[in-house]
Design a protein around this motif. Structure first.
Motif, PDB file in Angstrom:
ATOM      1  N   GLY A 152     -55.783 -11.765  34.454  1.00 33.45           N
ATOM      2  CA  GLY A 152     -55.432 -10.540  35.175  1.00 33.45           C
ATOM      3  C   GLY A 152     -55.253 -10.785  36.660  1.00 33.45           C
ATOM      4  N   LYS A 153     -54.812 -12.002  37.033  1.00 32.54           N
ATOM      5  CA  LYS A 153     -54.684 -12.365  38.448  1.00 32.54           C
ATOM      6  C   LYS A 153     -53.366 -13.087  38.700  1.00 32.54           C
ATOM      7  CE  LYS A 153     -59.666 -13.151  39.123  1.00 32.54           C
ATOM      8  NZ  LYS A 153     -60.676 -14.154  39.548  1.00 32.54           N
ATOM      9  N   PHE A 154     -52.968 -13.029  39.961  1.00 35.83           N
ATOM     10  CA  PHE A 154     -51.878 -13.882  40.425  1.00 35.83           C
ATOM     11  C   PHE A 154     -52.483 -15.187  40.934  1.00 35.83           C
ATOM     12  CE2 PHE A 154     -49.784  -9.764  40.614  1.00 35.83           C
ATOM     13  CZ  PHE A 154     -48.532 -10.064  40.099  1.00 35.83           C
ATOM     14  N   ALA A 155     -51.719 -16.248  40.864  1.00 33.04           N
ATOM     15  CA  ALA A 155     -52.211 -17.546  41.308  1.00 33.04           C
ATOM     16  C   ALA A 155     -51.057 -18.357  41.876  1.00 33.04           C
ATOM     17  CB  ALA A 155     -52.873 -18.291  40.155  1.00 33.04           C
ATOM     18  N   TYR A 156     -51.416 -19.369  42.634  1.00 33.82           N
ATOM     19  CA  TYR A 156     -50.427 -20.293  43.179  1.00 33.82           C
ATOM     20  C   TYR A 156     -50.420 -21.528  42.279  1.00 33.82           C
ATOM     21  CZ  TYR A 156     -47.971 -23.297  46.537  1.00 33.82           C
ATOM     22  OH  TYR A 156     -47.076 -24.135  47.143  1.00 33.82           O
ATOM     23  N   HIS A 157     -49.276 -21.758  41.623  1.00 32.96           N
ATOM     24  CA  HIS A 157     -49.161 -22.843  40.660  1.00 32.96           C
ATOM     25  C   HIS A 157     -48.593 -24.070  41.372  1.00 32.96           C
ATOM     26  CE1 HIS A 157     -47.472 -24.446  36.607  1.00 32.96           C
ATOM     27  NE2 HIS A 157     -48.687 -24.914  36.865  1.00 32.96           N
ATOM     28  N   THR A 183     -60.024 -10.982  43.962  1.00 32.62           N
ATOM     29  CA  THR A 183     -60.624 -10.775  42.641  1.00 32.62           C
ATOM     30  C   THR A 183     -59.785  -9.863  41.757  1.00 32.62           C
ATOM     31  OG1 THR A 183     -61.949  -8.936  43.500  1.00 32.62           O
ATOM     32  CG2 THR A 183     -62.961 -11.139  43.503  1.00 32.62           C
ATOM     33  N   ALA A 184     -58.836  -9.132  42.321  1.00 35.39           N
ATOM     34  CA  ALA A 184     -58.042  -8.190  41.529  1.00 35.39           C
ATOM     35  C   ALA A 184     -56.674  -8.010  42.165  1.00 35.39           C
ATOM     36  CB  ALA A 184     -58.764  -6.851  41.415  1.00 35.39           C
ATOM     37  N   ILE A 185     -55.703  -7.637  41.327  1.00 36.27           N
ATOM     38  CA  ILE A 185     -54.365  -7.377  41.844  1.00 36.27           C
ATOM     39  C   ILE A 185     -54.365  -6.044  42.578  1.00 36.27           C
ATOM     40  CG2 ILE A 185     -53.327  -8.719  39.986  1.00 36.27           C
ATOM     41  CD1 ILE A 185     -52.556  -6.105  38.639  1.00 36.27           C
ATOM     42  N   LEU A 186     -53.385  -5.830  43.414  1.00 38.44           N
ATOM     43  CA  LEU A 186     -53.302  -4.593  44.189  1.00 38.44           C
ATOM     44  C   LEU A 186     -52.792  -3.467  43.294  1.00 38.44           C
ATOM     45  CD1 LEU A 186     -51.735  -5.953  47.487  1.00 38.44           C
ATOM     46  CD2 LEU A 186     -54.136  -5.450  47.026  1.00 38.44           C
ATOM     47  N   PRO A 187     -53.466  -2.316  43.312  1.00 43.03           N
ATOM     48  CA  PRO A 187     -53.016  -1.191  42.487  1.00 43.03           C
ATOM     49  C   PRO A 187     -51.857  -0.454  43.150  1.00 43.03           C
ATOM     50  CG  PRO A 187     -54.959  -0.547  43.696  1.00 43.03           C
ATOM     51  CD  PRO A 187     -54.719  -2.009  44.018  1.00 43.03           C
ATOM     52  N   ASP A 188     -51.191   0.352  42.366  1.00 42.48           N
ATOM     53  CA  ASP A 188     -50.123   1.220  42.884  1.00 42.48           C
ATOM     54  C   ASP A 188     -49.060   0.430  43.638  1.00 42.48           C
ATOM     55  OD1 ASP A 188     -51.531   3.404  41.858  1.00 42.48           O
ATOM     56  OD2 ASP A 188     -52.749   3.530  43.667  1.00 42.48           O
ATOM     57  N   LYS A 189     -48.693  -0.704  43.107  1.00 47.43           N
ATOM     58  CA  LYS A 189     -47.658  -1.523  43.712  1.00 47.43           C
ATOM     59  C   LYS A 189     -46.737  -2.030  42.615  1.00 47.43           C
ATOM     60  CE  LYS A 189     -47.018  -5.168  47.099  1.00 47.43           C
ATOM     61  NZ  LYS A 189     -47.679  -5.969  48.141  1.00 47.43           N
ATOM     62  N   THR A 201     -51.134  -0.772  37.801  1.00 47.03           N
ATOM     63  CA  THR A 201     -52.059   0.265  37.357  1.00 47.03           C
ATOM     64  C   THR A 201     -53.005  -0.260  36.281  1.00 47.03           C
ATOM     65  OG1 THR A 201     -50.375   1.937  37.800  1.00 47.03           O
ATOM     66  CG2 THR A 201     -52.227   2.588  36.413  1.00 47.03           C
ATOM     67  N   GLY A 202     -54.320   0.067  36.423  1.00 51.42           N
ATOM     68  CA  GLY A 202     -55.297  -0.328  35.416  1.00 51.42           C
ATOM     69  C   GLY A 202     -55.842  -1.725  35.590  1.00 51.42           C
ATOM     70  N   GLY A 203     -55.534  -2.399  36.681  1.00 56.78           N
ATOM     71  CA  GLY A 203     -56.087  -3.723  36.939  1.00 56.78           C
ATOM     72  C   GLY A 203     -55.323  -4.864  36.303  1.00 56.78           C
ATOM     73  N   SER A 204     -54.223  -4.583  35.633  1.00 60.63           N
ATOM     74  CA  SER A 204     -53.392  -5.640  35.061  1.00 60.63           C
ATOM     75  C   SER A 204     -51.930  -5.196  35.117  1.00 60.63           C
ATOM     76  CB  SER A 204     -53.809  -5.926  33.608  1.00 60.63           C
ATOM     77  OG  SER A 204     -53.645  -4.763  32.817  1.00 60.63           O
ATOM     78  N   LEU A 205     -51.033  -6.150  34.958  1.00 61.42           N
ATOM     79  CA  LEU A 205     -49.617  -5.828  35.034  1.00 61.42           C
ATOM     80  C   LEU A 205     -49.153  -5.102  33.770  1.00 61.42           C
ATOM     81  CD1 LEU A 205     -47.786  -8.847  36.727  1.00 61.42           C
ATOM     82  CD2 LEU A 205     -48.678  -6.750  37.730  1.00 61.42           C
ATOM     83  N   ARG A 206     -48.390  -4.062  33.980  1.00 65.77           N
ATOM     84  CA  ARG A 206     -47.797  -3.331  32.860  1.00 65.77           C
ATOM     85  C   ARG A 206     -46.303  -3.184  33.136  1.00 65.77           C
ATOM     86  NH1 ARG A 206     -51.750  -0.805  29.767  1.00 65.77           N
ATOM     87  NH2 ARG A 206     -53.824  -0.741  30.741  1.00 65.77           N
ATOM     88  N   LEU A 207     -45.510  -3.425  32.115  1.00 61.73           N
ATOM     89  CA  LEU A 207     -44.065  -3.335  32.269  1.00 61.73           C
ATOM     90  C   LEU A 207     -43.665  -1.896  32.542  1.00 61.73           C
ATOM     91  CD1 LEU A 207     -41.317  -4.765  32.156  1.00 61.73           C
ATOM     92  CD2 LEU A 207     -41.214  -4.192  29.711  1.00 61.73           C
ATOM     93  N   LEU A 208     -42.980  -1.689  33.633  1.00 59.15           N
ATOM     94  CA  LEU A 208     -42.505  -0.361  33.987  1.00 59.15           C
ATOM     95  C   LEU A 208     -41.051  -0.182  33.570  1.00 59.15           C
ATOM     96  CD1 LEU A 208     -43.024   2.347  35.428  1.00 59.15           C
ATOM     97  CD2 LEU A 208     -42.249   1.258  37.546  1.00 59.15           C
TER      98      LEU A 208
END
Length: 238
Positions: A152-157, A183-189, A201-208
């Motif tokens: 549930g995070k972004f990372a630098y690969h 520790t968490a992704i930014l909400p409402d973005k 939204t909800g702490g993880s990425l959801r397809l909009l």
């Protein structure tokens, strides 16, 4: 001059009588209060003189007058000091209020600037279902920003390693994707991946929504499966 009269004897007798009837200073009554006393006997130039009590009290009265004047002067100085202290206190209060307002203004500017830098959207390079995201920070160029679904995070690969924080020139900063402690992704973005739009939204990425390539109306109608999350751009032929 009559015979048989000795002048010196007469004079001596007169002096003896005067001496007998006079009172010496050491023979005076000693009082315990100055009430009713107007003067004191004293000797000056070999003779007895009266000493008014006012003269005896004059040094003390003069000292008292000087003390009173000094007290009034000190009182005035204290009053002036109190006024200056009050003025200094008021000035300090106003300065503190101004500093607080300036600090609040600076915070608002910082927040606005951060929002402007972060923007409403952030684009990442790829999606990974699983991966071990390290808490370490990378500054080495050449990598890309990815989303690790199970974390549930972004990372630098970079070099087959996933870093939970990064600061690399030419790469969107970690603050555009993650919170301050990473520790968490930014909400409402909105997060962009290719033609897909995700929300945090909800702490993880959801397809909009997913933007399909531009197609004709006929091609759209011919699609068997249409995704409600996909944006279809249709053009009409002239």
């Amino acid at each position: 001059m009559a015979e048989g009269i000795n002048i010196e004897q007469i004079v001596q007798e007169v002096l003896d009588r005067v001496l007998q009837s006079s009172t010496g200073v050491e023979d005076l009554e000693t009082v315990t209060s100055l009430s009713g006393v107007k003067s004191l006997p004293g000797e000056k130039d070999g003779k007895m003189v009266n000493v008014p009590l006012e003269l005896i009290g004059k040094p003390a009265n003069d000292a008292a007058a000087r003390a009173e004047a000094a007290a009034k002067k000190a009182e005035g100085a204290v009053a002036g000091l109190e006024e200056k202290t009050q003025a200094a206190t008021e000035a300090a209060t106003k300065a503190n209020e101004a500093a607080a307002k300036a600090e609040n203004a600076a915070a608002k500017v910082e927040q606005t600037t951060a929002a402007a830098v972060g923007g409403a959207t952030a684009r990442f390079s790829s999606w990974m279902e699983t991966g071990n995201v390290l808490p370490d920070k990378s500054t080495k160029p050449g990598g890309s920003v990815v989303y690790v679904a199970d974390a549930g995070k972004f990372a630098y690969h970079m070099d087959s390693t996933l870093y939970g924080d990064w600061d690399v020139a030419g790469v969107p900063p970690a603050g555009m994707f993650m919170n301050a402690d990473r520790t968490a992704i930014l909400p409402d973005k909105l997060y962009l991946l290719g033609d897909a739009v995700y929300t945090g939204t909800g702490g993880s990425l959801r397809l909009l929504a997913y933007r399909h390539e531009v197609m004709s109306g006929e091609a759209y109608e011919a699609l068997q499966d249409k995704d409600a999350n996909t944006l279809y751009l249709i053009y009409e032929e002239d």
